[in-house]
Design a protein around this motif. Structure first.
Motif: not given
Length: 305
Positions: A140-142, A161-165, A217-218, A300-302
């Motif tokens: 996702s990204y904002e 941006a940040e990923f989710y895992a 967020q790295s 599509k940004a938060k």
């Protein structure tokens, strides 16, 4: 009289400064004894079908600012845990030995992968393990604006941006996280992100959890722009590779007035002849990779916080 006294003091201070700075102009010649030439191995293989590379060079003196000398004519083999032998060949005669896998399981199950190098009269070996890796669920990204000017020259406005895992349950998994912006890998020493389970280091009590926010967020050394392509990768690495890359990152950033004395980075490449003086440097690492690609779309940004 007071005016003359001040002038005399200023003159004395000026003369002292001239003497001080002129004494710093002497050129000091440092004679550093040239060390023994060593084999340097850069072998990081992944379970991907893209071309795999093993780079062999010779070490060079610390103050020698020239391209490394390639190791030519070596025999380079990778043996999987099911005893399948893969030959890496130097097609361009430049010290870069390559192999193009036909499938992602070319390394076998990966419990113990062996690297064998015959260079001249010396035989070297190394071992690494292909560890498990979690899937990336989403990115996702904002919209984001830095409150001050960005010191590294990146954009002040853009998308963060940040990923989710989630880390796989079972303590002791180690990973390397990296990102691409428009197919350009961002992998400077300051961009290297290591994870132990879902945190940064042992003892963080993050086994089986979502990766912590600073790791997620790295992937943003700089902000992204609308339309940019973003790719995130998680690479599984053995524990010894985690500490190898950690020290490599520390030594790469070891500078300035508070720098500590440099130290040798341990290697997992060893000469089969224990009596030989020809030792090696570098590392052999194998990784499973999970990846996620997306394009930044401002629509599509938060919502901005």
């Amino acid at each position: 009289m007071r005016f003359d006294f001040i002038k005399r003091n200023d003159l004395l201070a000026l003369l002292a400064a001239i003497i001080l700075f002129s004494s710093c102009e002497d050129v000091v010649q440092i004679n550093v004894k040239e060390g023994k030439k060593q084999l340097v191995v850069d072998a990081w293989l992944t379970n991907e079908t893209r071309e795999q590379k093993i780079v062999l060079n010779y070490s060079q003196p610390y103050f020698q600012n020239t391209d490394p000398i390639p190791v030519l004519g070596a025999e380079v083999m990778v043996i999987s845990d099911n005893n399948k032998t893969i030959a890496f060949t130097d097609e361009n005669n430049d010290g870069i030995y390559t192999y193009k896998p036909r499938s992602v399981d070319y390394l076998g199950s990966g419990n113990l992968i062996k690297l064998s190098i015959k260079a001249g009269n010396e035989q070297y070996e190394s071992y690494s393990s292909l560890k498990r890796v979690p899937e990336i669920d989403s990115v996702s990204y904002e919209a984001f604006t830095f409150p001050v000017n960005v010191p590294n020259g990146g954009p002040k406005n853009g998308f963060l941006a940040e990923f989710y895992a989630k880390d796989i349950p079972g303590e002791g998994d180690t990973y390397l996280i990296r990102s691409y912006k428009n197919d350009s890998l961002r992998f400077k020493p300051s961009n290297i992100t290591l994870a132990y389970d879902a945190g940064f280091s042992p003892g963080s009590k993050t086994d089986g959890l979502m990766f912590i926010l600073p790791i997620r967020q790295s992937i943003n050394p700089v902000l992204f722009s609308d339309g940019d392509k973003l790719k995130v990768e998680i690479l599984s690495i053995p524990l010894e590779a985690y500490y190898f890359v950690l020290q490599l990152r520390q030594e790469s950033q070891n500078g300035g007035i508070f720098a500590t004395p440099s130290s040798n980075i341990p290697t997992n490449i060893f000469n089969l002849n224990p009596k030989s003086e020809n030792t090696a440097l570098g590392a052999f690492i194998v990784s499973r990779v999970s990846s996620y690609e997306t394009y930044i779309d401002k629509n599509k940004a938060k919502p901005k916080k």
